[in-house]
Design a protein around this motif. Structure first.
Motif, PDB file in Angstrom:
ATOM      1  N   UNK A 240       1.084  -1.441   0.178  1.00 20.67           N
ATOM      2  CA  UNK A 240       0.364   0.227  -0.299  1.00 20.67           C
ATOM      3  C   UNK A 240       0.327   1.196  -0.206  1.00 20.67           C
ATOM      4  N   UNK A 241       1.943   1.300   0.895  1.00 19.72           N
ATOM      5  CA  UNK A 241       2.903   2.317   0.372  1.00 19.72           C
ATOM      6  C   UNK A 241       3.976   2.621  -0.964  1.00 19.72           C
ATOM      7  N   UNK A 242       4.119   1.085  -1.328  1.00 23.08           N
ATOM      8  CA  UNK A 242       4.575   1.954  -2.670  1.00 23.08           C
ATOM      9  C   UNK A 242       3.524   1.949  -3.938  1.00 23.08           C
ATOM     10  N   UNK A 243       2.106   1.723  -3.114  1.00 25.72           N
ATOM     11  CA  UNK A 243       1.119   2.015  -4.566  1.00 25.72           C
ATOM     12  C   UNK A 243       0.959   3.567  -4.171  1.00 25.72           C
ATOM     13  N   UNK A 244       1.314   4.021  -3.146  1.00 28.60           N
ATOM     14  CA  UNK A 244       1.102   5.770  -2.704  1.00 28.60           C
ATOM     15  C   UNK A 244       1.839   6.548  -3.163  1.00 28.60           C
ATOM     16  N   UNK A 245       2.963   5.797  -3.814  1.00 31.03           N
ATOM     17  CA  UNK A 245       4.267   6.455  -4.681  1.00 31.03           C
ATOM     18  C   UNK A 245       4.259   6.717  -6.082  1.00 31.03           C
ATOM     19  N   UNK A 246       3.230   5.340  -6.414  1.00 28.52           N
ATOM     20  CA  UNK A 246       2.450   5.731  -8.229  1.00 28.52           C
ATOM     21  C   UNK A 246       3.636   4.727  -8.271  1.00 28.52           C
ATOM     22  N   UNK A 247       3.542   3.529  -8.256  1.00 27.13           N
ATOM     23  CA  UNK A 247       4.556   2.168  -9.142  1.00 27.13           C
ATOM     24  C   UNK A 247       3.821   2.103  -9.817  1.00 27.13           C
ATOM     25  N   UNK A 248       4.318   1.324 -11.109  1.00 32.35           N
ATOM     26  CA  UNK A 248       3.766   1.052 -11.718  1.00 32.35           C
ATOM     27  C   UNK A 248       3.184  -0.878 -11.471  1.00 32.35           C
ATOM     28  N   UNK A 249       3.757  -1.204 -10.444  1.00 40.01           N
ATOM     29  CA  UNK A 249       3.571  -2.585 -10.596  1.00 40.01           C
ATOM     30  C   UNK A 249       4.015  -3.002  -8.867  1.00 40.01           C
ATOM     31  N   UNK A 250       3.729  -4.312  -8.458  1.00 37.52           N
ATOM     32  CA  UNK A 250       4.636  -5.095  -7.115  1.00 37.52           C
ATOM     33  C   UNK A 250       4.666  -6.149  -7.812  1.00 37.52           C
ATOM     34  N   UNK A 251       6.118  -6.000  -6.896  1.00 36.99           N
ATOM     35  CA  UNK A 251       7.134  -7.746  -7.049  1.00 36.99           C
ATOM     36  C   UNK A 251       6.520  -8.518  -5.400  1.00 36.99           C
ATOM     37  N   UNK A 252       6.300  -9.726  -5.106  1.00 38.06           N
ATOM     38  CA  UNK A 252       5.350 -10.072  -3.985  1.00 38.06           C
ATOM     39  C   UNK A 252       6.801 -10.673  -3.834  1.00 38.06           C
ATOM     40  N   UNK A 253       7.257 -10.438  -2.746  1.00 39.19           N
ATOM     41  CA  UNK A 253       8.998 -11.328  -2.561  1.00 39.19           C
ATOM     42  C   UNK A 253       7.884 -12.097  -0.908  1.00 39.19           C
ATOM     43  N   UNK A 254       8.019 -13.331  -1.988  1.00 37.58           N
ATOM     44  CA  UNK A 254       7.463 -14.484  -0.268  1.00 37.58           C
ATOM     45  C   UNK A 254       8.165 -15.327   0.100  1.00 37.58           C
ATOM     46  N   UNK A 255       7.052 -16.360   1.137  1.00 45.37           N
ATOM     47  CA  UNK A 255       7.974 -17.123   1.453  1.00 45.37           C
ATOM     48  C   UNK A 255       9.597 -18.367   0.907  1.00 45.37           C
ATOM     49  N   UNK A 256      10.325 -18.286   1.044  1.00 45.56           N
ATOM     50  CA  UNK A 256      11.396 -19.392   0.127  1.00 45.56           C
ATOM     51  C   UNK A 256      12.144 -18.523  -0.951  1.00 45.56           C
ATOM     52  N   UNK A 257      11.860 -17.678  -1.428  1.00 43.99           N
ATOM     53  CA  UNK A 257      12.461 -16.787  -1.934  1.00 43.99           C
ATOM     54  C   UNK A 257      13.931 -16.557  -1.924  1.00 43.99           C
ATOM     55  N   UNK A 258      15.266 -16.128  -2.696  1.00 41.53           N
ATOM     56  CA  UNK A 258      15.971 -16.065  -2.764  1.00 41.53           C
ATOM     57  C   UNK A 258      16.419 -14.941  -2.236  1.00 41.53           C
ATOM     58  N   UNK A 259      17.597 -14.161  -1.782  1.00 40.76           N
ATOM     59  CA  UNK A 259      17.699 -12.594  -1.043  1.00 40.76           C
ATOM     60  C   UNK A 259      17.055 -12.428  -0.179  1.00 40.76           C
ATOM     61  N   UNK A 260      16.967 -10.895   0.210  1.00 41.42           N
ATOM     62  CA  UNK A 260      15.605 -10.395   0.890  1.00 41.42           C
ATOM     63  C   UNK A 260      14.346 -10.426   1.191  1.00 41.42           C
ATOM     64  N   UNK A 261      14.043 -12.489   1.113  1.00 43.22           N
ATOM     65  CA  UNK A 261      12.949 -12.579   1.299  1.00 43.22           C
ATOM     66  C   UNK A 261      12.204 -12.184   2.842  1.00 43.22           C
ATOM     67  N   UNK A 262      10.632 -12.135   2.252  1.00 49.09           N
ATOM     68  CA  UNK A 262       9.823 -12.214   3.036  1.00 49.09           C
ATOM     69  C   UNK A 262       9.395 -13.619   3.756  1.00 49.09           C
ATOM     70  N   UNK A 263       8.252 -13.627   4.418  1.00 52.37           N
ATOM     71  CA  UNK A 263       8.088 -14.838   5.632  1.00 52.37           C
ATOM     72  C   UNK A 263       6.610 -15.491   4.739  1.00 52.37           C
ATOM     73  N   UNK A 264       5.340 -14.737   3.966  1.00 49.91           N
ATOM     74  CA  UNK A 264       4.719 -14.746   3.874  1.00 49.91           C
ATOM     75  C   UNK A 264       4.343 -15.887   2.805  1.00 49.91           C
ATOM     76  N   UNK A 265       3.533 -16.837   2.763  1.00 50.80           N
ATOM     77  CA  UNK A 265       2.699 -17.682   1.860  1.00 50.80           C
ATOM     78  C   UNK A 265       2.295 -16.894   0.656  1.00 50.80           C
TER      79      UNK A 265
END
Length: 323
Positions: free
Chosen positions: A138-163
């Motif tokens: 939601x914060x990124x969308x307020x900045x006017x981005x054209x798309x979101x990259x959802x970095x979920x559990x199991x991703x390489x690099x700086x990953x999140x924890x959500x399914x």
């Protein structure tokens, strides 16, 4: 959703090759783009900073030449990843180079890209932002981005924890724009599954470490080939931000991956020069490593992903499910 104009008709497969710290270079990006998937590079991989302009010119020239020689083949646009954080002292320099080269796709990470979006939009580029939660989305969308990259559990690099099932569903509840999904995808069937969940593109990094064109050393590539999901450890120790790493590389650095030191209170993203001495030999990877069994050219990998993707679509259609 319909893809942005900069992407339409230019992809052979709905995939972004994720930017990988120290791994992605011009050769990898060119091979990805000429295979029909978006190739990307972290701006910080160009050392010294003045090298970034030369790299972008090299990528543009090579892709333009390939397109002229192969008019029937889709040649995907390239992307640059910018770390939006006070620890990135060269952000303004790299942004100026990106704008001067009119990079078609910019991938931003960490903080919301408020000041970056208008400068990319001014020449017709698009901005995609890495997020690991709905709050970040939601914060990124307020900045006017054209798309979101959802970095979920199991991703390489700086990953999140959500399914990915949870995060895609929650984001789709308030956003109908472009979504790329990241998280342990190494096969064509995984790409199709990402679309079935509601994503538009798959965001794949680890699968391209073990390629001939990546900048990973032979030992790193071999470790990827030999690893399985059980060989991945999730920790903030090495960069200040939680990420996934290969346990054998942690062991080789003299650390116990199952008993790593706790992060310092209030820890945040650290500059390259502020990281632990062993960080260069701590190798990142996602949980999708188990599906990688050889070091191959990018073109071979993309062709296999495309074949697997098509086969998965046919197999799904053949189930003949009816209500």
């Amino acid at each position: 959703m319909a893809l942005p104009m900069v992407l339409r008709g230019r992809l052979s497969l709905p995939v972004i090759g994720a930017p990988m710290f120290l791994i992605s270079g011009p050769e990898l990006v060119i091979a990805q783009c000429t295979s029909g998937i978006i190739g990307s590079i972290p701006s910080l991989n160009a050392r010294p900073p003045e090298l970034l302009d030369a790299w972008l010119r090299q990528i543009t020239a090579a892709c333009t030449a390939y397109a002229a020689a192969h008019p029937g083949d889709p040649v995907a646009p390239h992307a640059v990843n910018l770390i939006v954080n006070k620890a990135n002292a060269r952000l303004e320099h790299d942004l100026e180079v990106v704008v001067a080269n009119r990079v078609p796709v910019v991938i931003t990470s960490l903080s919301a890209p408020d000041d970056i979006v208008p400068r990319i939009h001014a020449y017709g580029g698009i901005v995609l932002h890495d997020v690991i939660s709905t709050r970040h989305a939601q914060r990124a969308l307020k900045a006017g981005v054209d798309g979101l990259i959802l970095v979920c559990a199991g991703a390489g690099g700086h990953a999140g924890t959500l399914s990915p099932f949870a995060l895609v569903s929650e984001v789709r509840a308030f956003y109908d724009g472009l979504i790329a999904l990241s998280g342990a995808m190494s096969t064509g069937s995984g790409i199709l599954a990402a679309q079935a969940m509601g994503a538009d593109l798959a965001y794949i990094g680890t699968r391209f470490i073990a390629t001939c064109e990546s900048n990973a050393g032979d030992a790193y590539k071999s470790m990827i080939v030999d690893a399985s999901a059980a060989d991945i450890v999730y920790t903030p120790l090495f960069s200040g931000v939680h990420g996934n790493y290969l346990k054998p590389s942690v062991v080789a650095a003299g650390l116990d991956p199952d008993n790593l030191p706790a992060p310092e209170p209030g820890a945040s993203y650290r500059r390259r020069d502020d990281r632990p001495p062993a960080w260069k030999t701590i190798w990142g990877a996602g949980q999708g490593v188990g599906a990688i069994d050889a070091v191959e050219p990018v073109a071979t990998v993309v062709a296999r992903l495309r074949s697997e993707y098509d086969a998965a679509r046919r197999a799904l259609a053949a189930t003949g499910y009816k209500e």
